[in-house]
Design a protein around this motif. Structure first.
Motif, short mmCIF file in Angstrom:
data_model
loop_
_atom_site.label_atom_id
_atom_site.label_comp_id
_atom_site.label_asym_id
_atom_site.label_seq_id
_atom_site.Cartn_x
_atom_site.Cartn_y
_atom_site.Cartn_z
N GLY A 276 0.82 -1.43 -0.23
CA GLY A 276 0.14 0.36 0.40
C GLY A 276 0.61 1.14 -0.27
N TYR A 277 1.47 1.35 1.09
CA TYR A 277 2.68 2.49 0.68
C TYR A 277 3.70 2.38 -0.80
N LEU A 278 4.20 1.31 -0.45
CA LEU A 278 4.38 1.38 -2.53
C LEU A 278 3.37 2.04 -3.57
N GLY A 279 1.65 1.63 -3.23
CA GLY A 279 0.86 2.33 -4.25
C GLY A 279 0.94 3.61 -4.11
N MET A 280 0.44 4.24 -3.12
CA MET A 280 0.50 5.28 -2.86
C MET A 280 1.99 6.43 -3.35
N GLY A 281 2.77 5.98 -2.66
CA GLY A 281 4.04 6.39 -3.48
C GLY A 281 4.48 6.72 -5.12
N VAL A 282 3.93 5.29 -5.46
CA VAL A 282 3.80 5.63 -7.10
C VAL A 282 2.87 7.01 -7.27
N ALA A 283 1.83 6.91 -6.37
CA ALA A 283 0.61 7.63 -7.65
C ALA A 283 0.32 9.38 -6.97
N LEU A 284 1.35 8.99 -5.68
CA LEU A 284 1.81 10.94 -5.88
C LEU A 284 2.71 11.19 -6.40
N VAL A 285 3.80 10.33 -7.23
CA VAL A 285 4.57 10.59 -8.00
C VAL A 285 3.90 10.99 -9.55
N VAL A 286 2.88 10.01 -10.25
CA VAL A 286 2.15 10.65 -11.01
C VAL A 286 1.53 11.94 -11.19
N LEU A 287 0.59 11.94 -9.82
CA LEU A 287 -0.09 13.13 -9.33
C LEU A 287 0.88 14.91 -9.34
N LEU A 288 2.16 14.06 -9.07
CA LEU A 288 2.93 15.53 -8.77
C LEU A 288 3.98 15.70 -10.22
N MET A 289 3.41 14.92 -11.33
CA MET A 289 4.22 14.56 -12.39
C MET A 289 2.83 15.91 -13.47
N GLY A 290 1.60 14.94 -13.04
CA GLY A 290 0.70 15.32 -13.42
C GLY A 290 0.49 16.99 -13.39
N GLY A 291 0.24 16.68 -12.02
CA GLY A 291 0.34 18.77 -11.75
C GLY A 291 1.19 19.54 -12.24
N PHE A 292 2.67 18.88 -12.87
CA PHE A 292 3.86 19.83 -13.47
C PHE A 292 3.32 20.08 -14.87
N LEU A 293 2.85 18.94 -14.99
CA LEU A 293 2.18 19.62 -16.72
C LEU A 293 1.08 20.27 -17.14
N ALA A 294 0.19 20.32 -16.07
CA ALA A 294 -0.79 21.12 -16.07
C ALA A 294 -0.72 22.23 -15.76
N PHE A 295 0.23 22.94 -15.12
CA PHE A 295 0.46 23.91 -14.56
C PHE A 295 1.64 25.00 -15.92
#
Length: 653
Positions: A276-295
């Motif tokens: 679960g920790y691994l999955g949340m880490g992956v999700a947060l990294v994808v969110l950070l990248m997606g937020g950066f690109l959307a910004f």
């Protein structure tokens, strides 16, 4: 013109099917083992809401997935309360069916890979169930028979049916996704974390991070372990950020979102699940990248400042929560220190899975059938274990519970007792040899036990006779206010190896002679009874890819890989073009699949339904938006994006 002639016939057939489904839903709700009046009223009200707003199921179903499960009270493993609302959903949508509606658009690669995967699932399912055997009273209380394949594919079937019925809506898929589905995901997550906070406060304590108690929420399928609660948290949390960014009053909504994120991270931390920790880490990294690109993309509909606030704050808050829970040498530190040895156990379990696939009979091309691992483990495990070795035997109107040995096993019933007075448990039993049975009355959520009243009862071989086995008073177990009081459970365990104990009657009476056990004579089979175990390996492969290979063979693996690969490619491509919505969906699904590297994320049909519904709905939204942009403007938009990234920095310097 000729096809239109049959439209009235199709409409009438759909209405007849809808009426039959409605009668089925109402009849099932009226005869439900527990809370029947409440469920009946809820189903009728839900049907009325759907008749007014058919798309409301996209709000209600995601909210009910983590919050409504009474299986521990009913004893049902294959059909639960969510199925009532799903049947009611199909009933209303079928009754309102309008022929001539266009299919929801999906990319060709998704259509092809989805049809291919479903084709192999159907083939494997048919081969598993053929030759068809009539189910008996033990079929629906075990995971170790062929009919478990129906439970294994139930989530996929529901997701496909709901997605097909969405063609009846006049609203575009993007509006359905934003206005209905995303709020439904947020409501479901809020309900889940409220339950988790109650569970932690009631049993180990909110701040007790040294207890190895692992939360389950309302996911009853975790009575034999599994990753359901952590998978759901990872799957749903990214939608909170998408919901918050799109609201008008961002200040208050943002604070609310941060509260949800922080509480959800606390809930995930106390699962003590490294996957679960691994999955949340992956999700947060994808969110950070997606937020950066959307910004850095000019999207007037997306407030860039909100992205700059909510994603970094969520990541900082998440890290702080984990440091707070895991600091000071708690369970998290212990779990991390055992990572190497536990990985070796996982690998040995995967080797056992491949051995079972080769040595136990089944189709080599199309696998052993959906949900086949518990059955294969029972037939071929090297240690000779007998998981869930119990059966209900009916002799006319009389029933008997046969309780064997061979692995960890407890037969349970939840109790609703007044917190005063004394209670007496009377049992009629016999055994094929002298044996001992343990009787417990414990404070127990699903698997973990706290304060108990117990007795070890000796049973001689021969005819059964009533005997008083336990007399107890629970007043000293009465702790806390009524809303945070621990629930009591009666548990039975056969502790004598190679013995079979037959229980013909159990009775729990209070001082006034009132009976408090339900189905104590087992005349209704396993109704109100359920089993738990402390040995969790016999039930899942603990790797989603290996599990699909075992169930569906290489055709199933390749078709699922194609479906996930094409789906993720479409989401990633739109994320790179600045779509924060697709970033959220990709984070949700990629985080879940990361958990699937070390766990069986589709063990819960509810999560299987949610996973495929998220995937199909998000891809439909993306396909719809792609079709709405003319080719020339799309090309011009790409040129502007490239100009922004390549030319502007040079001009400034």
């Amino acid at each position: 013109m000729s096809a239109e002639l049959f439209d009235p016939v199709r409409t009438r057939m759909a209405q007849v099917m809808g009426l039959m489904l409605a009668m089925l839903a109402v009849g099932m709700a009226a005869g439900w083992p527990v809370a029947a009046p409440w469920l009946l009223v809820a189903v009728l009200l839900y049907g009325g809401v759907l008749w007014w707003r058919p798309q409301a199921f996209l709000l209600v179903i995601p909210a009910l997935i983590p919050t409504l499960d009474l299986s521990m009270h009913t004893g049902r493993l294959y059909v639960d309360e969510l199925d009532l609302f799903l049947i009611a959903t199909l009933a209303v949508l079928m009754f309102r069916w309008q022929p001539g509606k266009n299919w929801i658009p999906l990319p060709f690669g998704i259509k092809f890979s989805l049809l291919l995967f479903v084709f192999f699932v159907v083939i494997s399912l048919v081969l598993t169930l053929y030759p068809f055997r009539f189910p008996d009273e033990n079929t629906w209380v075990h995971y170790t028979n062929d009919y478990h394949a129906l439970r294994a594919v139930k989530g996929l079937v529901w997701a496909l049916l709901l997605f097909i019925c969405m063609r009846q809506f006049n609203q575009p898929s993007s509006e359905l996704f934003k206005r209905w589905f995303v709020p439904g995901m947020v409501l479901g997550l809020v309900g889940c974390i409220v339950w988790v906070v109650w569970e932690r406060a009631t049993y180990p304590g909110l701040l007790d991070f040294s207890s190895r108690y692992r939360i389950t929420g309302t996911f009853f399928d975790m009575h034999v372990g599994g990753p359901s609660i952590e998978t759901y948290l990872v799957m749903s949390l990214p939608f909170v950020m998408l919901w918050a960014v799109g609201q008008r009053r961002f200040m208050w909504v943002g604070l609310m979102a941060m509260g949800i994120v922080g509480t959800a991270m606390y809930a995930l931390a106390v699962t003590y699940s490294r996957a679960g920790y691994l999955g949340m880490g992956v999700a947060l990294v994808v969110l950070l990248m997606g937020g950066f690109l959307a910004f850095f993309h000019q999207n007037p509909k997306l407030p860039r400042t909100r992205l700059l606030l909510i994603i970094p704050l969520s990541i900082v808050l998440s890290a702080s929560i984990f440091l707070w829970v895991g600091g000071g040498g708690g369970v998290i530190e212990q779990r991390m220190s055992h990572w190497v040895s536990d990985k070796q156990l996982r690998m040995e379990h995967w080797e056992l899975t491949t051995d079972l696939a080769r040595n136990v009979g089944g189709s080599s091309l199309f696998g052993h059938g959906p949900g086949s691992f518990p059955r294969l483990y029972l037939l071929g495990n090297h240690q000779g274990r007998l998981p869930a070795n119990f059966a209900y035997v009916m002799d006319g109107d009389l029933g008997v519970l046969r309780l064997g040995t061979g692995d960890s096993l407890f037969i349970n019933q939840r109790l609703r007792l007044p917190w005063q007075g004394e209670y007496t448990l009377i049992m009629e039993s016999r055994s094929d040899r002298p044996a001992k049975i343990n009787v417990f009355v414990c404070e127990k959520p699903i698997r973990h036990s706290y304060g108990c009243r117990s007795s070890r009862v000796s049973i001689d071989s021969g005819e059964s006779s009533p005997q008083q086995v336990l007399r107890f008073n629970i007043e000293d177990l009465k702790t806390g206010p009524w809303f945070s009081r621990r629930q009591l459970v009666l548990s039975l365990q056969n502790e004598t190896d190679d013995s079979v104990i037959e229980l013909s009657r159990l009775s729990m009476v209070s001082e006034d002679g009132r009976e408090w056990l339900k189905n104590g004579d087992f005349s209704a089979g396993g109704r109100y009874w359920y089993f738990t175990t402390d040995h969790l390996w016999p039930w899942r492969v603990e790797n989603v890819w290996l599990e699909i290979w075992l169930d569906l063979g290489w055709p199933g693996v390749l078709s699922f890989l194609l479906l996930i690969g094409v789906g993720f490619w479409h989401l990633l491509r739109r994320m790179l073009s600045g779509s924060f919505q697709d970033s959220v969906v990709l984070a949700s699904l990629a985080g879940s699949m990361s958990i699937g590297l070390f766990s069986s994320i589709f063990w819960s049909p509810r999560l299987e339904l949610l996973f495929f519904l998220i995937l199909l709905l998000a891809l439909a939204v993306g396909c719809e938006s792609t079709r709405s942009i003319p080719q020339g403007k799309a090309g011009l938009r790409s040129q502007r994006i490239r100009h922004r990234f390549t030319r502007e920095p040079a001009a400034k310097t």
